[in-house]
Structure formats: structure tokens, C-alpha cells
Design a protein around this motif. Structure first.
Motif, PDB file in Angstrom:
ATOM      1  N   TYR A   1     -57.527  13.802  19.155  1.00 20.19           N
ATOM      2  CA  TYR A   1     -56.412  13.333  19.964  1.00 20.19           C
ATOM      3  C   TYR A   1     -55.124  13.947  19.409  1.00 20.19           C
ATOM      4  O   TYR A   1     -54.932  14.051  18.205  1.00 20.19           O
ATOM      5  N   GLN A   2     -54.248  14.374  20.329  1.00 22.09           N
ATOM      6  CA  GLN A   2     -52.965  14.933  19.944  1.00 22.09           C
ATOM      7  C   GLN A   2     -51.864  14.107  20.610  1.00 22.09           C
ATOM      8  O   GLN A   2     -51.943  13.775  21.796  1.00 22.09           O
ATOM      9  N   VAL A   3     -50.845  13.760  19.824  1.00 22.17           N
ATOM     10  CA  VAL A   3     -49.766  12.896  20.299  1.00 22.17           C
ATOM     11  C   VAL A   3     -48.557  13.759  20.658  1.00 22.17           C
ATOM     12  O   VAL A   3     -48.195  14.680  19.907  1.00 22.17           O
ATOM     13  N   TRP A   4     -47.916  13.427  21.775  1.00 21.18           N
ATOM     14  CA  TRP A   4     -46.801  14.232  22.269  1.00 21.18           C
ATOM     15  C   TRP A   4     -45.567  13.369  22.501  1.00 21.18           C
ATOM     16  O   TRP A   4     -45.660  12.255  23.022  1.00 21.18           O
ATOM     17  N   SER A   5     -44.414  13.914  22.113  1.00 22.29           N
ATOM     18  CA  SER A   5     -43.113  13.354  22.488  1.00 22.29           C
ATOM     19  C   SER A   5     -42.624  14.161  23.685  1.00 22.29           C
ATOM     20  O   SER A   5     -42.676  15.397  23.682  1.00 22.29           O
ATOM     21  N   LEU A   6     -42.137  13.469  24.724  1.00 22.61           N
ATOM     22  CA  LEU A   6     -41.780  14.154  25.971  1.00 22.61           C
ATOM     23  C   LEU A   6     -40.324  13.939  26.338  1.00 22.61           C
ATOM     24  O   LEU A   6     -39.792  12.830  26.227  1.00 22.61           O
ATOM     25  N   LYS A   7     -39.678  15.032  26.773  1.00 22.25           N
ATOM     26  CA  LYS A   7     -38.404  14.964  27.501  1.00 22.25           C
ATOM     27  C   LYS A   7     -38.767  15.145  28.968  1.00 22.25           C
ATOM     28  O   LYS A   7     -39.563  16.014  29.326  1.00 22.25           O
ATOM     29  N   LEU A   8     -38.177  14.362  29.839  1.00 18.57           N
ATOM     30  CA  LEU A   8     -38.638  14.335  31.233  1.00 18.57           C
ATOM     31  C   LEU A   8     -37.894  15.282  32.161  1.00 18.57           C
ATOM     32  O   LEU A   8     -38.431  15.688  33.194  1.00 18.57           O
ATOM     33  N   SER A   9     -36.670  15.672  31.827  1.00 17.13           N
ATOM     34  CA  SER A   9     -35.917  16.528  32.748  1.00 17.13           C
ATOM     35  C   SER A   9     -35.125  17.588  31.976  1.00 17.13           C
ATOM     36  O   SER A   9     -34.051  17.306  31.435  1.00 17.13           O
TER      37      SER A   9
ATOM     38  N   THR B   1     -53.459   8.920  27.929  1.00 15.57           N
ATOM     39  CA  THR B   1     -52.470   7.848  28.108  1.00 15.57           C
ATOM     40  C   THR B   1     -51.072   8.422  28.183  1.00 15.57           C
ATOM     41  O   THR B   1     -50.777   9.480  27.621  1.00 15.57           O
ATOM     42  N   LEU B   2     -50.174   7.669  28.871  1.00 21.96           N
ATOM     43  CA  LEU B   2     -48.788   8.102  29.029  1.00 21.96           C
ATOM     44  C   LEU B   2     -47.920   6.859  29.197  1.00 21.96           C
ATOM     45  O   LEU B   2     -48.287   5.906  29.861  1.00 21.96           O
ATOM     46  N   GLY B   3     -46.739   6.903  28.535  1.00 16.56           N
ATOM     47  CA  GLY B   3     -45.822   5.775  28.665  1.00 16.56           C
ATOM     48  C   GLY B   3     -44.378   6.233  28.559  1.00 16.56           C
ATOM     49  O   GLY B   3     -44.040   7.084  27.723  1.00 16.56           O
ATOM     50  N   VAL B   4     -43.517   5.699  29.403  1.00 16.83           N
ATOM     51  CA  VAL B   4     -42.105   6.079  29.443  1.00 16.83           C
ATOM     52  C   VAL B   4     -41.293   5.071  28.617  1.00 16.83           C
ATOM     53  O   VAL B   4     -41.532   3.851  28.683  1.00 16.83           O
ATOM     54  N   VAL B   5     -40.347   5.593  27.840  1.00  8.31           N
ATOM     55  CA  VAL B   5     -39.476   4.739  27.035  1.00  8.31           C
ATOM     56  C   VAL B   5     -38.441   4.111  27.964  1.00  8.31           C
ATOM     57  O   VAL B   5     -37.712   4.785  28.676  1.00  8.31           O
ATOM     58  N   LYS B   6     -38.379   2.778  27.926  1.00  5.41           N
ATOM     59  CA  LYS B   6     -37.407   2.088  28.769  1.00  5.41           C
ATOM     60  C   LYS B   6     -36.041   2.103  28.119  1.00  5.41           C
ATOM     61  O   LYS B   6     -35.890   1.840  26.929  1.00  5.41           O
ATOM     62  N   SER B   7     -35.031   2.413  28.903  1.00  2.37           N
ATOM     63  CA  SER B   7     -33.671   2.496  28.385  1.00  2.37           C
ATOM     64  C   SER B   7     -33.072   1.105  28.221  1.00  2.37           C
ATOM     65  O   SER B   7     -33.504   0.154  28.863  1.00  2.37           O
TER      66      SER B   7
END
Length: 266
Positions: free
Chosen positions: A200-208, A260-266
Motif C-alpha cells: 500500500y502506498q499513501v498519497w497526499s493530494l492537492k485538488l486544483s 480509499t480516498l478522503g478529503v480534508v474538511k476546511s
């Protein structure tokens, strides 16, 4: 080697009694390090021997008991073992609890006999190594538990649920993001064991625009019982994802294997 057969061979009882050679002690020690069930068996044998010995017959009868134990185990004047009991439970069925008490006393007698034969009374290196390993594991587990408790109780920690995606809708995970110390704690209990040759590889994502940054692979996923992993993250993450990749990881996420995927809530 079949673990059940090894446990039932009788060698673990002799290890506890302290009558094995250094080479045999090392072999048992290696097996305990590789197989937790063997380590657990040794601890149970030690506990049983102590309990049985404390309930043994009065000292006036111990010479007869010791001789009975020596005869039963096949010990001659030289103190060498001729035969070994077939199973860890067979000795209980010989004559009920009386036989169990005899063998409990026998363990202590064999240990004392072995120490007297040595010119210098000492604990074997393998036993010291085992004790140190157990202590170190306990300390590490306690430290990790205390750290995790402090994170879970911190109101400043950002919690990000990661939901299952596509064909992996039944999977889940959760990220606890400590922005102050630039780290996350990943609870991956909801992920299945990865197939051999994958991680498994973990990713930090920027969305735009969508920009993935690898936080590394979870190489010890299978061996970690708690499935909670501490990972450095100095990124301004807007989401986190977990993909299944070939061993060693990938430069970019394989979206067909996005678990799996999850968005950080502001």
C-alpha cells in the motif's frame, strides 16, 4: 517445519527446564522469534511449572519425587536425557494431578541440576536476549500507545475518514493529521492484506490542479498487528488516498488500484 509437531515434541519443556545444549537453546530461541505461538507456549509452560512446583509435596517426600521424575524422563547418573515425552499434555494423563505435580517439581530439579554442573552459575545468553527483546517490545508498545492516546485526545488534530473506492467500496481507513508536528497517524485496519509482491502506498493530494505527493509505502503492513502507522507529512494536503502498488512503490498513483480516498474538511 510443522509448528504443532514442534510444540508437541517436548523440546520446549526441556528448554524451560534448562537442560538443552547451547546450540539447542539457540534453535528454540530462533523458533520463538519467528513464531509467536511458540513463544506463547514457552511462557505458558514456565507459568505452569511455577504453579505446579508451589503446590508440590512436602520436602520429606521430594527425594522420592525427584527419583521418580528422573526415572520417568530416562535420566541416568550422567544426567543425560534418553527419551522425550511425546506431547505437552501426555504428562497430565499419566496419573492425574499427582503426575503433574511430580513433573512440576522435576522442572525445578532439572534446572538446579543443570546449574550445578556448570563451573560458573549464569543465565544463558539466549535467555537474556529473549528477556531483553520482550522488555524492549513492551516499552515500544507502551510508548506508541501513549502517543496515540495523546493524538486522539487532542482537539487540534484533524481527522480525515478515507472511504472505499470503486471495486474496493468495502475498504476504509482514517487519517489523524497533526499539523503542528507535520505527521499523520494512519489507521489502516479496514484494508485487506496486500497480495504478495505489492504494497500500500499513501498519497497526499492537492485538488486544483490534482497533484499527488507520495508519503511512502507501508512495507510492514502484514506484520503490524495494530495497523496504525505514523507517517511524516509536511504537505498542505487537501485530501489523502491509498493505492495498491508494486513492491517498492510507484512515482504516480495507480488509479485503478485506488482503495480509499478522503478529503480534508476546511
Amino acid at each position: 517445519m510443522d509448528i504443532k509437531t514442534y510444540i508437541e515434541s517436548g523440546i520446549l519443556e526441556l528448554y524451560v527446564a534448562g537442560v538443552l545444549s547451547e546450540k539447542e537453546n539457540q534453535e528454540v530461541y530462533n523458533m520463538m522469534m519467528e513464531h509467536p505461538e511458540i513463544l506463547q507456549e514457552v511462557l505458558e509452560i514456565e507459568s505452569a511449572a511455577i504453579k505446579l512446583t508451589s503446590a508440590a509435596a512436602p520436602s520429606s517426600n521430594r527425594k522420592k519425587i525427584f527419583q521418580a521424575v528422573k526415572d520417568h524422563l530416562g535420566l541416568g547418573k550422567s544426567g543425560k536425557v534418553v527419551t522425550i515425552a511425546k506431547s505437552k499434555y501426555n504428562w497430565i494423563t499419566y496419573t492425574g494431578w499427582a503426575a503433574a505435580i511430580i513433573l512440576g517439581v522435576g522442572f525445578m530439579w532439572l534446572a538446579n541440576e543443570n546449574r550445578q554442573l556448570e563451573s560458573d552459575v549464569k543465565i544463558s545468553n539466549t535467555q537474556i536476549d529473549l528477556l531483553e527483546t520482550q522488555i524492549e517490545r513492551s516499552k515500544t508498545s507502551l510508548e506508541e500507545a501513549n502517543t496515540l492516546i495523546s493524538v486522539l485526545r487532542d482537539d487540534n488534530i484533524t481527522q480525515v475518514p478515507l472511504a472505499g473506492q470503486g471495486n474496493f467500496s468495502s475498504t476504509y481507513a482514517k487519517v489523524y493529521w497533526d499539523k503542528t508536528s507535520n505527521r499523520i497517524f494512519l489507521d489502516a485496519q479496514g484494508l485487506p492484506t496486500p497480495p504478495q509482491g505489492t504494497v500500500y502506498q499513501v498519497w497526499s493530494l492537492k485538488l486544483s490542479p490534482l497533484t499527488p505527493t507520495s508519503l511512502g509505502t507501508i512495507d510492514d503492513f502484514t506484520s503490524d498487528e495494530n495497523k496504525i502507522f505514523e507517517i511524516e507529512n509536511a504537505n498542505e494536503s487537501e485530501a489523502f488516498g491509498i493505492t495498491l502498488e508494486p513492491a517498492g512503490g510507484s512515482e504516480t498513483p495507480t488509479m485503478e488500484q485506488l482503495y480509499t480516498l478522503g478529503v480534508v474538511k476546511s
